[in-house]
Design a protein around this motif. Structure first.
Motif, PDB file in Angstrom:
ATOM      1  N   UNK A 207     -12.098  -7.406  -7.134  1.00 56.45           N
ATOM      2  CA  UNK A 207     -10.949  -6.579  -7.495  1.00 56.45           C
ATOM      3  C   UNK A 207     -10.277  -7.096  -8.761  1.00 56.45           C
ATOM      4  N   UNK A 208     -10.079  -8.412  -8.855  1.00 55.20           N
ATOM      5  CA  UNK A 208      -9.416  -9.006 -10.023  1.00 55.20           C
ATOM      6  C   UNK A 208     -10.219  -8.743 -11.296  1.00 55.20           C
ATOM      7  N   UNK A 209     -11.536  -8.827 -11.200  1.00 55.01           N
ATOM      8  CA  UNK A 209     -12.384  -8.572 -12.371  1.00 55.01           C
ATOM      9  C   UNK A 209     -12.295  -7.105 -12.780  1.00 55.01           C
ATOM     10  N   UNK A 210     -12.315  -6.211 -11.783  1.00 59.66           N
ATOM     11  CA  UNK A 210     -12.202  -4.778 -12.081  1.00 59.66           C
ATOM     12  C   UNK A 210     -10.854  -4.458 -12.713  1.00 59.66           C
ATOM     13  N   UNK A 211      -9.796  -5.090 -12.200  1.00 65.96           N
ATOM     14  CA  UNK A 211      -8.460  -4.864 -12.753  1.00 65.96           C
ATOM     15  C   UNK A 211      -8.383  -5.356 -14.196  1.00 65.96           C
TER      16      UNK A 211
END
Length: 282
Positions: free
Chosen positions: A40-44
């Motif tokens: 999720x953090x990478x996608x964000x």
């Protein structure tokens, strides 16, 4: 606030590089990279809308590097972090839920963060609660399949809502003198110049809504601004604004300046919530 999570993950990645290099030099096991590789953090961090927004800002979290580092340390010491790192399940949903929990427990109510935001703008105290809700809803909406094109939660639910806000705001500003004259006429037993300025502002906007939005019932408008007054004005303002707006609306309807149906007063008489108002006052 979304960019803050990206900044924390970026700081964690920087520290991880140092620890991995140290482990290689010393021949010790490399640390787990589960946190820095959180899906999720990478996608964000790759989100196009977020990056476009950040590029327009004059300042960012790099200017508060010490806070970001401190927040990362608190995250790593938290029970949420330990549960996440030890969780046998390893998938996108787990990664996304981890950040939602971190936001709720360590970011949503954070005195140090509040102080930083207040230094940037005094209005953050009013905005923060709404922003937190938007952030949590945005996290929940993220779908791995959307990649960097994931839509962020829009500021407005619809164009109609946006037009509503603009129309009321414009009317309140452009017709300020006229609306304040209505207030003065309705406050015969009061010195209008001594009214709380916040009360005047709230009534001015309420009158604008009455005058410009024919489909909104008068009772709905009055009740909305009575509730707002409980948070933004004095302990006695809610009851006072209720009575004033009721009187103003009746005068406008009777004089033909407002073409709306108004309910009999006894059916919508204001009953102050003493416990709520007293609690807010204290």
């Amino acid at each position: 606030m979304l960019a803050l999570m990206v900044a924390v993950n970026k700081e964690a990645s920087r520290r991880m590089e140092v620890m991995v290099q140290r482990a290689k030099r010393e021949g010790t096991p490399e640390p787990s990279q589960r946190f820095v590789l959180n899906r999720f953090a990478i996608q964000l961090a790759e989100n196009k809308q977020l990056n476009d927004f950040v590029s327009t800002q004059k300042s960012g979290w790099d200017e508060n590097a010490a806070f970001v580092a401190s927040l990362l340390e608190k995250i790593e010491q938290s029970e949420v972090y330990q549960d996440y790192m030890n969780n046998p399940e390893d998938n996108y949903d787990v990664d996304r839920e981890f950040w939602r929990k971190i936001y709720r427990t360590l970011i949503q109510d954070n005195d140090e963060l509040d102080a930083i935001l207040e230094d940037q703008s005094l209005y953050w105290n009013d905005d923060k609660t709404i922003v937190d809700t938007f952030v949590l809803k945005t996290i929940k909406r993220f779908d791995e399949a959307n990649g960097p094109k994931q839509d962020l939660l829009p500021e407005w639910d619809s164009e109609e809502e946006k037009d509503f806000a603009r129309k009321v705001f414009r009317a309140a500003i452009m017709n300020a003198d006229e609306y304040q004259r209505y207030m003065s006429e309705a406050s015969r037993n009061w010195d209008f110049s001594r009214l709380a300025y916040m009360d005047i502002i709230l009534m001015q906007i309420a009158i604008a809504e009455m005058m410009t939005l024919p489909n909104v019932p008068i009772s709905v408008t009055i009740n909305e601004y009575v509730e707002i007054a409980k948070f933004y004005s004095t302990p006695k303002s809610a009851g006072y604004i209720n009575g004033m707006l009721d009187g103003i609306a009746r005068n406008l309807v009777e004089s033909g300046r407002l073409a709306k149906f108004i309910e009999p007063k006894k059916e919508r008489e204001y009953k102050p919530k003493k416990q709520i108002i007293t609690k807010k006052h204290d």
